[in-house]
Design a protein around this motif. Structure first.
Motif: not given
Length: 395
Positions: A31, A34, A36, A380-381, A383-384
């Motif tokens: 993340m 990404e 975050v 991660g993408r 979740t972000a």
């Protein structure tokens, strides 16, 4: 403007109790890539700094309470840890403005609730497993009843729940009485580059099997729900009929003494080894030297061991249950499945795979492509994106 999130977890590397620590680390680092800003609030000891930048993730640690001597003291220990996390989180909130709080499993639930309310921001809860599932529904006694109650409260309190499989989505919705639409499925991931073996695999294998022998491995926590007792039962006719088969059990847990006693009773002591707890380098090496990995779980939210085996070029047989159905889909393309709980059927499948070299080779080839679906950056993408969605929605 990038989001700033606070993730709470009871373990984070180098403090590792199990797979949760590795999951949160890989997710957090993905993340960060990404965009975050990720802060992790966890526990630590004198060997780690109170605050550090670990690969872009800002890790804050509270001093670990005195470890409980037995299960009866564990609840008090968890409450103490949450109190310390709240105090540390409040101090962080005085310095930084957080857009979201994300807690991993029930152990940090109370602290997540308090901090999300204080920050007036959404709260996300990832449920990696449930006490109900781990104990096959028997949660009427303390501390299982207490843990089950905390999990239920946390699921209802969260603005969004994450589970690692569609099986767990239905399981959580069913046992806690919430709508499936409130539960988002984001799978666990794997990075094959993390599975680094020791340098001398030939010597390692020679410690456990002769060149003409075939090696079956069982990997994981030695607890009842992992089903290793079924695998031992299934191995009895295998070692008798094939004669050149040996097994390894890698892991430790509350069921270890019973499993060792069972192996002795079944006459398996001369055919295998219980390794106990081992480090990651040796664990990852076992996949490379084995001819087969068996995952016989009775309850399995996801099935990371199966992914690790496939990513390491080791064919696997898994129970047709839980999240394993999603990690090893039907069709005998990337692995074999057996009827969960059926030791006799498992034995049939073990013998089939050990005696069919073309099948093993085909499974290994297909599995090497299959594991790429579980990429941490994609996870991660996802979740972000969920964070961004909740941030746009008024609490």
């Amino acid at each position: 403007m990038s989001l700033r999130v606070l993730i709470l977890t009871w373990e984070y590397p180098p403090i590792v109790e199990g797979g949760l620590a590795r999951h949160v680390r890989k997710l957090s680092e993905a993340m960060v890539r990404e965009g975050v800003e990720v802060h992790v609030l966890t526990r630590g000891d004198d060997s780690v700094p109170a605050e550090a930048d670990q690969h872009g993730v800002i890790v804050h640690r509270v001093r670990e309470p005195t470890r409980p001597r037995d299960l009866s003291e564990f609840v008090t220990w968890v409450e103490h840890m949450n109190t310390d996390m709240v105090a540390a989180g409040v101090e962080l909130g005085d310095r930084l403005e957080f857009d979201l709080v994300h807690g991993h499993d029930w152990l940090v639930g109370p602290a997540c609730d308090h901090l999300a309310k204080r920050f007036s921001c959404p709260m996300v809860a990832t449920i990696h497993a449930t006490e109900y599932g781990r104990h096959q529904g028997w949660v009427d006694k303390h501390p299982q009843s207490w843990i089950h109650g905390v999990e239920k409260w946390m699921v209802h309190r969260a603005d969004r729940v994450i589970t690692c499989s569609h099986y767990m989505q239905g399981h959580v919705a069913d046992i806690f009485g919430i709508e499936e639409a409130r539960v988002t499925v984001i799978p666990n991931g794997i990075d094959p580059l993390d599975l680094q073996p020791v340098d001398d695999l030939a010597t390692l294998r020679a410690n456990f099997a002769k060149p003409d022998e075939r090696l079956v491995i069982l990997v994981g926590r030695l607890v009842y729900e992992k089903g290793f007792q079924l695998a031992l039962e299934a191995l009895v006719p295998i070692v008798r009929d094939l004669q050149d088969v040996r097994f390894l059990v890698a892991g430790s847990g509350t069921h270890e003494a019973e499993l060792r006693a069972q192996a002795t009773e079944l006459g398996l002591d001369d055919h295998g080894t219980f390794l106990g707890w081992i480090g990651d380098d040796v664990l990852h090496s076992l996949y490379r030297i084995a001819d087969l990995c068996v995952i016989p779980s009775l309850y399995e939210p996801f099935g990371l061991v199966a992914l690790e085996a496939m990513a390491s070029g080791c064919p696997c047989i898994v129970a047709d249950t839980g999240g394993l159905r999603e990690v090893v889909p039907p069709g005998e393309r990337v692995g074999l499945r057996f009827n969960g709980g059926d030791a006799e059927h498992l034995g049939v499948m073990i013998e089939r795979l050990l005696t069919d070299a073309p099948l093993r080779d085909r499974l290994v080839t297909e599995a090497s492509e299959h594991v790429l679906r579980f990429d941490w950056q994609d996870i991660g993408r996802q979740t972000a994106a969920l964070y961004a969605e909740l941030h746009r929605t008024p609490v």
